[in-house]
Design a protein around this motif. Structure first.
Motif, PDB file in Angstrom:
ATOM      1  N   ILE A 121      12.769  -1.622   3.254  1.00 31.47           N
ATOM      2  CA  ILE A 121      11.794  -1.141   3.968  1.00 31.47           C
ATOM      3  C   ILE A 121      10.861  -0.629   2.732  1.00 31.47           C
ATOM      4  N   THR A 122      10.995  -0.311   1.619  1.00 28.49           N
ATOM      5  CA  THR A 122      10.040   0.044   0.482  1.00 28.49           C
ATOM      6  C   THR A 122       9.430  -1.520   0.270  1.00 28.49           C
ATOM      7  N   ASN A 123      10.083  -2.434   0.407  1.00 29.19           N
ATOM      8  CA  ASN A 123       9.178  -3.867   0.215  1.00 29.19           C
ATOM      9  C   ASN A 123       8.247  -4.075   1.219  1.00 29.19           C
ATOM     10  N   LEU A 124       8.659  -3.761   2.500  1.00 31.09           N
ATOM     11  CA  LEU A 124       7.761  -3.916   3.574  1.00 31.09           C
ATOM     12  C   LEU A 124       6.817  -3.115   3.695  1.00 31.09           C
ATOM     13  N   THR A 125       6.890  -1.941   3.245  1.00 33.81           N
ATOM     14  CA  THR A 125       5.880  -0.721   3.592  1.00 33.81           C
ATOM     15  C   THR A 125       5.063  -0.544   2.272  1.00 33.81           C
ATOM     16  N   THR A 126       5.214  -1.269   1.274  1.00 33.79           N
ATOM     17  CA  THR A 126       4.324  -1.105   0.100  1.00 33.79           C
ATOM     18  C   THR A 126       3.602  -2.497   0.123  1.00 33.79           C
ATOM     19  N   PRO A 127       2.252  -2.612  -0.536  1.00 35.66           N
ATOM     20  CA  PRO A 127       1.464  -3.861  -0.247  1.00 35.66           C
ATOM     21  C   PRO A 127       1.831  -4.791  -1.023  1.00 35.66           C
ATOM     22  N   ALA A 128       1.633  -6.010  -0.813  1.00 34.74           N
ATOM     23  CA  ALA A 128       1.945  -7.298  -1.277  1.00 34.74           C
ATOM     24  C   ALA A 128       0.860  -7.738  -2.111  1.00 34.74           C
ATOM     25  N   THR A 129       0.909  -8.674  -3.358  1.00 28.88           N
ATOM     26  CA  THR A 129      -0.362  -9.039  -3.745  1.00 28.88           C
ATOM     27  C   THR A 129      -0.108 -10.549  -3.953  1.00 28.88           C
ATOM     28  N   PRO A 130      -0.371 -11.221  -2.900  1.00 29.52           N
ATOM     29  CA  PRO A 130      -0.243 -12.566  -2.903  1.00 29.52           C
ATOM     30  C   PRO A 130      -1.507 -13.496  -3.892  1.00 29.52           C
ATOM     31  N   PHE A 131      -2.600 -13.004  -3.864  1.00 31.58           N
ATOM     32  CA  PHE A 131      -3.635 -13.473  -4.493  1.00 31.58           C
ATOM     33  C   PHE A 131      -3.859 -13.924  -5.989  1.00 31.58           C
ATOM     34  N   PHE A 132      -3.117 -12.892  -6.607  1.00 28.00           N
ATOM     35  CA  PHE A 132      -3.269 -12.851  -7.895  1.00 28.00           C
ATOM     36  C   PHE A 132      -1.983 -12.546  -8.601  1.00 28.00           C
ATOM     37  N   PHE A 133      -1.356 -13.185  -9.616  1.00 21.07           N
ATOM     38  CA  PHE A 133       0.006 -12.938 -10.315  1.00 21.07           C
ATOM     39  C   PHE A 133      -0.080 -11.631 -11.211  1.00 21.07           C
ATOM     40  N   ASN A 134       0.568 -10.627 -10.960  1.00 22.69           N
ATOM     41  CA  ASN A 134       0.662  -9.430 -11.835  1.00 22.69           C
ATOM     42  C   ASN A 134       1.718  -9.682 -12.791  1.00 22.69           C
ATOM     43  N   THR A 135       1.485  -9.863 -14.174  1.00 23.66           N
ATOM     44  CA  THR A 135       2.811 -10.295 -15.095  1.00 23.66           C
ATOM     45  C   THR A 135       3.751  -9.198 -15.074  1.00 23.66           C
ATOM     46  N   LEU A 136       3.307  -7.800 -14.646  1.00 27.03           N
ATOM     47  CA  LEU A 136       4.477  -6.856 -14.725  1.00 27.03           C
ATOM     48  C   LEU A 136       4.934  -6.826 -13.314  1.00 27.03           C
ATOM     49  N   TYR A 137       4.982  -7.774 -12.536  1.00 27.60           N
ATOM     50  CA  TYR A 137       5.451  -7.903 -11.204  1.00 27.60           C
ATOM     51  C   TYR A 137       4.930  -6.953 -10.208  1.00 27.60           C
ATOM     52  N   ASP A 138       5.802  -6.217  -9.467  1.00 26.80           N
ATOM     53  CA  ASP A 138       5.390  -5.371  -8.436  1.00 26.80           C
ATOM     54  C   ASP A 138       4.519  -4.339  -8.887  1.00 26.80           C
ATOM     55  N   PRO A 139       3.368  -4.231  -8.695  1.00 26.25           N
ATOM     56  CA  PRO A 139       2.336  -2.831  -9.349  1.00 26.25           C
ATOM     57  C   PRO A 139       2.767  -1.730  -8.800  1.00 26.25           C
ATOM     58  N   PHE A 140       3.458  -1.686  -7.783  1.00 21.81           N
ATOM     59  CA  PHE A 140       3.424  -0.445  -6.862  1.00 21.81           C
ATOM     60  C   PHE A 140       5.054   0.176  -7.119  1.00 21.81           C
ATOM     61  N   ARG A 141       5.701  -0.442  -8.084  1.00 22.23           N
ATOM     62  CA  ARG A 141       6.764   0.212  -8.403  1.00 22.23           C
ATOM     63  C   ARG A 141       6.604   1.302  -9.338  1.00 22.23           C
ATOM     64  N   VAL A 142       7.647   2.395  -9.375  1.00 24.00           N
ATOM     65  CA  VAL A 142       7.170   3.689 -10.364  1.00 24.00           C
ATOM     66  C   VAL A 142       7.150   3.027 -11.749  1.00 24.00           C
ATOM     67  N   GLY A 143       6.345   3.568 -12.644  1.00 25.80           N
ATOM     68  CA  GLY A 143       6.350   3.128 -13.791  1.00 25.80           C
ATOM     69  C   GLY A 143       5.454   1.818 -14.132  1.00 25.80           C
ATOM     70  N   ALA A 144       5.242   1.018 -13.165  1.00 19.99           N
ATOM     71  CA  ALA A 144       4.209  -0.393 -13.203  1.00 19.99           C
ATOM     72  C   ALA A 144       2.893  -0.069 -12.805  1.00 19.99           C
ATOM     73  N   ASP A 145       2.130  -1.052 -12.764  1.00 17.00           N
ATOM     74  CA  ASP A 145       0.792  -1.045 -12.264  1.00 17.00           C
ATOM     75  C   ASP A 145       0.170  -2.228 -12.554  1.00 17.00           C
ATOM     76  N   PHE A 146      -1.062  -2.349 -12.329  1.00 15.13           N
ATOM     77  CA  PHE A 146      -1.948  -3.719 -12.210  1.00 15.13           C
ATOM     78  C   PHE A 146      -2.360  -3.802 -13.809  1.00 15.13           C
ATOM     79  N   VAL A 147      -2.242  -5.200 -14.684  1.00 11.50           N
ATOM     80  CA  VAL A 147      -2.285  -5.236 -15.830  1.00 11.50           C
ATOM     81  C   VAL A 147      -3.906  -5.449 -16.119  1.00 11.50           C
TER      82      VAL A 147
END
Lengths: 354, 354
Positions: A121-147
């Motif tokens: 449910i977390t996966n489905l209710t937070t946005p996905a980012t298919p158009f550009f790869f984020n090297t720290l993976y899911d930017p919406f996880r706690v402690g992560a962000d867009f690079v």
């Protein structure tokens, strides 16, 4: 939709019962599943009565229910692993989570029990980012962000429609790999969730998945049936086929697909050496299937998942029909699925709609 | 090439020295770096003498070396973070590994020191799989494999030409993100290496990378220089720009790009609030840069990395030249880089060649 706004009643857990005794399976899952409604679909080939422990809000669908809804001489067979799809059809909930009946709860690297419902449910209710790869993976996880370098215009992401979980212990390998490495077990719990980039194809495994029913359900169907399909996962590719349809359609409609967490623990079963005789058909078909999905294009006029499936079925018939008769059967089944979805199911699947 | 066949003498470690005292940096890296030849390029803007501890096989390149090789009035400026690229130019080795001088060795989840050289070489010497996503990530890691549905014809993979590592502690965020979340530090060590799918773009960070010199070196250059570029990573996007060129070229030539392990520990430094004034130019440019690279196509006749860079420079001028003069400058610098590569460097870069 915000995760906090999701009620337990927005979720159906769909279980395809390929074995009659679900006692230990459901008891192990009790801490996770008991809050939710369960749709249990009994494999129509299964003769014995189902054994379901007390304390679960559930509905069991059996062969007569299936025949009543789709007719006895249907193009679509809901037997074996394909029985679960009948649950997708009759659900009326916003989210569906489906886990194979030979899977048990897994533990993370700290030894905590994994709650796959919460993670999906977390996966489905937070946005996905298919158009550009984020090297720290899911930017919406706690402690992560867009690079650095990630375009700001793409940072709001898109709706995630499909979440594909993974497997510890017995991983989802094919029969040749299992036969070649009989001792191989997956012990690597990779603490990661990521969006699969647009235009990249993946083999979606049906063992442990979740999705927005109206957005993706019309594209998840039992259409590609191997000639000697059996009752072991590695003897099927129906989920791989529909997963590729779903990924191409999600790309077309601007929806996201995530993979990674949550894990489930998959129990050992079956003899891969025995299955090798059957499996090669699936392995051979993939050599035709992948180039097809890599190159298929959907018309702009296809704006719903149902439209897209109908268009895809047309292309399957045109481009793969002469290669192997299973593809013609798959195309027919896809069209029948869309019809069933509209009659049995709720119909509309406008992306973003409720 | 098999990992066991790689000799220490096949590897150059390139360090751009932006600070004069490399004592603690090199002493911390001694267990990893002391077996290898080091190319140290002194930032030409740096006035003080370099301090390099004993016991390293190294060669220092300074402003006069650069001027001798490329001329004083060059289009390409090798100052600041861009000085490292001069090391790429003069290296004659098969593999280059480059790590920023504010990075120290990281520890994995078990507390073991990470050897980024060994991990980068593993990444570069095992195949990449850009044409189909493997849900268990790198199929060549011990204990992993290709999952069910992965086409057998794609399982041999392709040569991995570029390996992008990650960062613990201070992650490679841009100035706005740093300014917005000044306390944010990356503590998630994700034990993972994966191939970035073909046609998916990523922001390649130059902080911690490795590559096959002849295959990728011609595409890694300091071409996009911001008007007020400073001496902090988040004030630059030269690596993001050349990384996108490199990814598009790798896709075109059928080479792979991996991301994930190894991690380095990045020390805190600089004031992101101060940098905000400069950074916005980079952030704004990305909105033009990404759509360009998503749509640029290279002609079939471009069969070497040098050819591809020259073609790319042409497209940059045509499609971005009118947007901002920095792009015209970048196109000029890319063409000059190819010339330099052929004269100073070793020339040929046929993929698969030695």
């Amino acid at each position: 939709m915000n995760q906090d706004d999701i009620k337990d009643s927005d979720i159906d857990i769909v279980i395809g019962a390929l074995q009659p005794d679900l006692t230990s399976f459901l008891n192990e899952w009790r801490p996770v599943f008991s809050r939710f409604h369960l749709i249990i679909v009994k494999d129509p080939d299964l003769k014995e009565q189902l054994n379901i422990p007390e304390g679960f809000d559930h509905h069991v669908y059996t062969k007569p229910d299936i025949e009543k809804a789709v007719g006895a001489s249907s193009t679509i067979l809901f037997s074996g692993y394909s029985c679960r799809y009948f649950g997708y059809l009759v659900s009326k909930k916003k989210y569906i989570i489906s886990i194979d009946d030979d899977c048990l709860p897994a533990r993370d690297n700290e030894g905590n029990l994994v709650d796959p419902v919460a993670q999906h449910i977390t996966n489905l209710t937070t946005p996905a980012t298919p158009f550009f790869f984020n090297t720290l993976y899911d930017p919406f996880r706690v402690g992560a962000d867009f690079v650095r370098g990630y375009p700001f215009s793409l940072r709001s992401g898109v709706t995630c429609a499909l979440s594909c979980g993974l497997w510890l212990n017995l991983a989802d390998y094919d029969a040749p790999t299992q036969a070649l490495k009989p001792q191989q077990r997956n012990s690597q719990y990779v603490d990661l969730i990521m969006t699969v980039p647009a235009r990249a194809l993946l083999p979606v495994s049906g063992i442990n998945i979740a999705f927005e029913r109206e957005m993706v359900g019309p594209a998840l169907f039992p259409a590609l049936r191997l000639a000697r399909e059996g009752k072991l996962r590695w003897e099927t590719i129906e989920d791989i086929w529909s997963g590729m349809c779903a990924k191409v359609i999600c790309d077309h409609l601007g929806l996201g697909v995530k993979t990674g967490l949550p894990y489930v623990w998959r129990s050992d079963k079956g003899d891969p050496i025995e299955s090798l005789k059957k499996e090669w058909q699936g392995v051979k078909l993939m050599e035709e299937v992948v180039p097809f999905f890599q190159s298929v294009r959907l018309p702009r006029t296809a704006t719903t998942t149902e439209d897209c499936v109908a268009e895809m079925a047309k292309s399957v018939r045109e481009r793969l029909g002469s290669v192997d008769p299973v593809f013609n059967h798959a195309a027919d089944a896809m069209l029948q699925w869309v019809k069933l979805w509209k009659s049995v199911g709720s119909g509309s699947s406008t992306p973003g709609g409720a």
